[in-house]
Design a protein around this motif. Structure first.
Motif, PDB file in Angstrom:
ATOM      1  N   TYR A  76       0.807  -1.218   0.000  1.00 52.80           N
ATOM      2  CA  TYR A  76       0.000   0.000   0.000  1.00 52.80           C
ATOM      3  C   TYR A  76       0.844   1.274   0.000  1.00 52.80           C
ATOM      4  CZ  TYR A  76      -3.906  -3.131   0.877  1.00 52.80           C
ATOM      5  OH  TYR A  76      -4.839  -4.126   0.766  1.00 52.80           O
ATOM      6  N   SER A  77       0.187   2.399  -0.280  1.00 48.75           N
ATOM      7  CA  SER A  77       0.886   3.678  -0.448  1.00 48.75           C
ATOM      8  C   SER A  77       1.128   4.401   0.869  1.00 48.75           C
ATOM      9  CB  SER A  77       0.083   4.595  -1.389  1.00 48.75           C
ATOM     10  OG  SER A  77      -1.202   4.860  -0.835  1.00 48.75           O
ATOM     11  N   ILE A  78       0.534   3.907   1.947  1.00 47.63           N
ATOM     12  CA  ILE A  78       0.779   4.467   3.282  1.00 47.63           C
ATOM     13  C   ILE A  78       1.374   3.372   4.152  1.00 47.63           C
ATOM     14  CG2 ILE A  78      -0.279   5.434   5.362  1.00 47.63           C
ATOM     15  CD1 ILE A  78      -2.325   6.787   3.578  1.00 47.63           C
ATOM     16  N   VAL A  80       2.606   2.314   7.958  1.00 50.02           N
ATOM     17  CA  VAL A  80       2.498   2.587   9.395  1.00 50.02           C
ATOM     18  C   VAL A  80       3.536   1.736  10.108  1.00 50.02           C
ATOM     19  CG1 VAL A  80       0.981   2.597  11.410  1.00 50.02           C
ATOM     20  CG2 VAL A  80       0.025   2.973   9.131  1.00 50.02           C
ATOM     21  N   VAL A  97      -3.990   8.939   9.064  1.00 49.57           N
ATOM     22  CA  VAL A  97      -4.323   9.228   7.673  1.00 49.57           C
ATOM     23  C   VAL A  97      -5.051  10.566   7.559  1.00 49.57           C
ATOM     24  CG1 VAL A  97      -5.636   8.442   5.663  1.00 49.57           C
ATOM     25  CG2 VAL A  97      -4.349   6.789   7.043  1.00 49.57           C
ATOM     26  N   MET A 100      -2.493  13.303   7.970  1.00 48.51           N
ATOM     27  CA  MET A 100      -1.661  13.380   6.779  1.00 48.51           C
ATOM     28  C   MET A 100      -2.393  14.116   5.655  1.00 48.51           C
ATOM     29  SD  MET A 100       0.152  10.162   4.847  1.00 48.51           S
ATOM     30  CE  MET A 100       1.236   9.838   6.230  1.00 48.51           C
ATOM     31  N   GLU A 101      -3.661  13.822   5.477  1.00 46.56           N
ATOM     32  CA  GLU A 101      -4.438  14.479   4.424  1.00 46.56           C
ATOM     33  C   GLU A 101      -4.642  15.965   4.722  1.00 46.56           C
ATOM     34  OE1 GLU A 101      -7.969  12.136   4.301  1.00 46.56           O
ATOM     35  OE2 GLU A 101      -7.119  10.611   2.957  1.00 46.56           O
ATOM     36  N   ASP A 106       4.610  14.275   5.152  1.00 48.86           N
ATOM     37  CA  ASP A 106       5.150  13.006   4.674  1.00 48.86           C
ATOM     38  C   ASP A 106       5.186  11.958   5.777  1.00 48.86           C
ATOM     39  OD1 ASP A 106       5.666  13.373   1.953  1.00 48.86           O
ATOM     40  OD2 ASP A 106       7.506  14.477   2.360  1.00 48.86           O
ATOM     41  N   ASN A 107       5.198  12.402   7.022  1.00 50.43           N
ATOM     42  CA  ASN A 107       5.237  11.489   8.163  1.00 50.43           C
ATOM     43  C   ASN A 107       4.508  12.149   9.319  1.00 50.43           C
ATOM     44  OD1 ASN A 107       5.811   9.493  10.040  1.00 50.43           O
ATOM     45  ND2 ASN A 107       7.931  10.154  10.356  1.00 50.43           N
ATOM     46  N   THR A 155       3.812   7.340  10.629  1.00 52.65           N
ATOM     47  CA  THR A 155       3.003   6.890   9.503  1.00 52.65           C
ATOM     48  C   THR A 155       3.453   7.688   8.289  1.00 52.65           C
ATOM     49  OG1 THR A 155       1.129   6.286  10.894  1.00 52.65           O
ATOM     50  CG2 THR A 155       0.668   6.723   8.575  1.00 52.65           C
ATOM     51  N   ARG A 157       4.126   8.467   3.980  1.00 53.28           N
ATOM     52  CA  ARG A 157       3.805   8.282   2.575  1.00 53.28           C
ATOM     53  C   ARG A 157       4.897   7.390   1.988  1.00 53.28           C
ATOM     54  NH1 ARG A 157      -0.033  12.142   1.084  1.00 53.28           N
ATOM     55  NH2 ARG A 157      -0.109  13.934   2.504  1.00 53.28           N
ATOM     56  N   ARG A 158       4.507   6.361   1.300  1.00 53.17           N
ATOM     57  CA  ARG A 158       5.496   5.477   0.697  1.00 53.17           C
ATOM     58  C   ARG A 158       6.411   6.255  -0.256  1.00 53.17           C
ATOM     59  NH1 ARG A 158       4.799  -0.058   0.119  1.00 53.17           N
ATOM     60  NH2 ARG A 158       6.530  -1.042  -0.996  1.00 53.17           N
TER      61      ARG A 158
END
Length: 319
Positions: A76-78, A80, A97, A100-101, A106-107, A155, A157-158
């Protein structure tokens, strides 16, 4: 979740990780090191009972290698990060999440809420959540949401992890701080929110605590050497205190009695600090608090002062 010798806590850590109220899909990748207990057996039993759990091997047993192996095995793109001795609350992933939004970070991370069971662990937990014990880092002591240098666990972002080449595997300790520094250097944002609160189980005895802080001090100096300008008074206070006490003891031993004021004053400060910070604690835990403060400070300071120049220099290929 990088895991090594976590027989005692693994089942609880996995259960708390997978009982999230996050509305999206979840997977849990366990990177298992060569444990001396039943950790791998327990991990494989858990994976057999829940298809969301994957077990991958981490032959070195080291944390940064385990993290990179698990991240690369994830889909996945996130991402943890979870530790084998930490317990996530049900809203942890959702809060991460959403933050982050909202912030574009980024973390994001929250509070490392140390909680002990035995009197010694309770003393360590109080020290690890007090400014006298660990300084003013918000992930230890709490505070208002905002941008910070680093956070507990995290957490991500990949895309941010890929941008900086994942964790630097030469950093056996302090790999979080080091990677968050690289994320910030590339324009990324590290964000703290008190909405995210993780229960952390402290070390169970004095020897384990001293070893933890000694190695943390050693590796924090490596970060300072590699990334110039990242050391401040908060990081330098423990080694300066150790130097002052050694100078005082030597001076006192050679007949200059005022020298004893330095180690004596430090001891009195720890007792007075424990009296203030330990209010409301069980008596058995409170009695241990001055020794816990001193162990954390001195072990960290000695580790910092004795960190060899070559530590962390040989860097493997991160590709």
């Amino acid at each position: 979740m990088p895991v090594l010798n976590e027989e005692r806590h693994l089942d609880d850590a996995v259960r708390h990780t997978l009982t999230q109220d996050y509305p999206g899909e979840l997977e849990l990748v366990l990177a298992i090191g060569p444990s001396r207990d039943r950790t791998e057996e327990i991990a494989r039993e858990l994976a057999a009972s829940d298809q969301r759990i994957r077990v991958v091997s981490n032959p070195t047993g080291r944390t940064p290698q385990g993290l990179n192996i698990a991240i690369r095995a994830s889909q996945y793109s996130i991402i943890v990060r979870v530790d084998g001795h930490s317990l996530l609350p049900p809203d942890y992933v959702r809060a991460a999440v959403e933050t982050m939004e909202q912030t574009g970070a980024d973390n994001v991370g929250g509070i490392m809420a140390a909680e002990g069971v035995t009197p010694f662990e309770q003393a360590v937990a109080r020290a690890m959540t007090s400014k006298l014990g660990v300084g003013n880092a918000r992930f230890h002591t709490g505070g208002e949401p905002g941008e910070v240098e680093t956070v507990y666990l995290g957490t991500f972002r990949r895309s941010a992890l890929e941008r900086v080449g994942f964790y630097d595997e030469t950093f056996v300790r302090a790999q979080d701080w080091e990677m968050n520094h690289r994320i910030r250097q590339t324009g990324g944002k590290i964000f703290f929110t008190p909405r995210m609160k993780v229960t952390y189980r402290p070390r169970p005895n004095l020897r384990a605590l001293a070893k933890q802080y000694y190695h943390t001090g050693r590796w924090r100096r490596v970060v300072g050497r590699e990334h110039q300008g990242t050391l401040n008074l908060r990081y330098l206070a423990p080694p300066l205190a150790v130097v002052a006490m050694v100078v005082g003891v030597v001076a006192g031993a050679f007949g200059f009695w005022p020298g004893w004021i330095l180690p004596g004053g430090y001891a009195l400060a720890m007792i007075a600090g424990a009296a203030l910070e330990g209010r409301g604690m069980p008596f058995a835990a409170w009695l241990r608090l001055p020794l816990v403060f001193a162990t954390m400070h001195i072990s960290w300071g000695v580790g910092f002062l004795t960190s060899p120049p070559g530590l962390g220099q040989a860097k493997p290929n991160k590709s």
